[in-house]
Design an enzyme around this catalytic site. Structure first.
Site, PDB file in Angstrom:
ATOM      1  N   HIS A 286     121.486  45.895 118.895  1.00 56.46           N
ATOM      2  CA  HIS A 286     121.477  44.532 119.438  1.00 56.46           C
ATOM      3  C   HIS A 286     122.888  43.943 119.481  1.00 56.46           C
ATOM      4  CE1 HIS A 286     118.566  41.814 120.970  1.00 56.46           C
ATOM      5  NE2 HIS A 286     118.458  40.998 119.956  1.00 56.46           N
TER       6      HIS A 286
ATOM      7  N   ASP B  94     122.735  44.206 125.191  1.00 53.60           N
ATOM      8  CA  ASP B  94     121.998  45.458 125.045  1.00 53.60           C
ATOM      9  C   ASP B  94     120.817  45.441 126.021  1.00 53.60           C
ATOM     10  OD1 ASP B  94     121.080  43.313 123.163  1.00 53.60           O
ATOM     11  OD2 ASP B  94     119.418  44.703 122.869  1.00 53.60           O
TER      12      ASP B  94
ATOM     13  N   ASN C 164     116.138  37.744 124.863  1.00 58.56           N
ATOM     14  CA  ASN C 164     116.165  36.370 124.353  1.00 58.56           C
ATOM     15  C   ASN C 164     117.535  35.711 124.439  1.00 58.56           C
ATOM     16  OD1 ASN C 164     113.416  36.275 123.817  1.00 58.56           O
ATOM     17  ND2 ASN C 164     113.685  37.175 121.785  1.00 58.56           N
TER      18      ASN C 164
END
Length: 186
Positions: free
Chosen positions: A20, A91, A112
Site C-alpha cells: 500500500h 498501488d 480509498n
C-alpha cells in the site's frame, strides 16, 4: 512551471515497504536520486527539486491513505500548482506486480486514497500513476495483502521498477502526459 507529485501511503514503521506504500517508495526514490530530503510540514512530508527548469514538489501525506485528499488539496494550494500538474502515485491490485499505468483522469476503482482525493478536489480530472502490486491473496484477505510487505523476489525487482516509475514521473513533468503515456504504458 510547478508540479505536485503525491505518493500515497500510510505513515509509521509498521507500514514501511508494504504494498500500500508504493507511492511513498516512489517519491522517496525520486528525492534520493535528486539529493533532496523530506521535512515534516503541515499534513505531509515534503521535498522539492528542480528538473529542466520545473519546480517539482513531492509529498507523502501524513493523513493516512483514506484521508489523502486533505493533504493533496492543501499542498496544491500552498504551492499554487494547477490540478493538471498533479500526479498521484498509488498501488493497484488490478495490475500485475510491477506493471505501471499512467492515466490523465479516471475513477478511483475502489482505491480509498483516490476516492478521498476526488471527494476533496471535486474532480476525477487529475493524473495518476497506478503501480501494480498484484492480487495474490485469498478471498476476503485484500486488506491483509495490501498491508503486507513485498516478498524477497519482488524486492529484488524493486530497484528497476522504482527507476521506471521515476522516469515516468520526470517525463510527465517535462514532456507532458500524452507523450509519457505513449512511451511508458504497456
Amino acid at each position: 512551471m510547478k508540479y505536485l507529485i503525491a505518493g500515497l501511503g500510510n505513515i509509521g514503521p509498521e507500514y514501511h515497504e508494504t504494498r500500500h506504500n508504493i507511492g511513498f517508495m516512489v517519491v522517496d526514490a525520486l528525492a534520493k536520486y535528486h539529493e533532496a530530503s523530506f521535512s515534516f510540514e503541515k499534513l505531509a512530508y515534503t521535498s522539492e527539486f528542480k528538473q529542466k527548469g520545473r519546480a517539482i514538489y513531492l509529498i507523502k501525506p501524513t493523513t493516512y491513505m483514506n484521508l489523502s485528499g486533505k493533504a493533496v488539496n492543501y499542498w496544491l494550494q500552498q504551492y499554487k500548482v494547477p490540478v493538471e500538474n498533479l500526479l498521484v502515485i498509488v498501488d493497484d491490485l488490478a495490475l500485475p506486480f510491477g506493471k505501471m499505468r499512467l492515466r490523465p483522469s479516471g475513477s478511483s476503482a475502489g482505491h480509498n486514497g483516490l476516492k478521498d482525493i476526488e471527494a476533496v478536489l471535486g474532480t476525477q480530472q487529475y493524473a495518476r500513476l497506478r503501480f501494480g502490486i498484484g492480487n495474490n491473496y485469498p478471498k476476503g484477505r485484500q486488506a491483509d495483502y495490501v498491508l503486507s510487505k513485498f516478498n524477497a523476489e519482488e524486492m529484488a525487482e524493486m530497484p528497476l521498477l522504482l527507476q521506471r516509475a521515476q522516469d515516468i514521473v520526470l517525463s510527465f513533468c517535462t514532456v507532458g502526459i500524452t507523450p509519457t503515456m505513449n512511451q511508458y504504458n504497456q
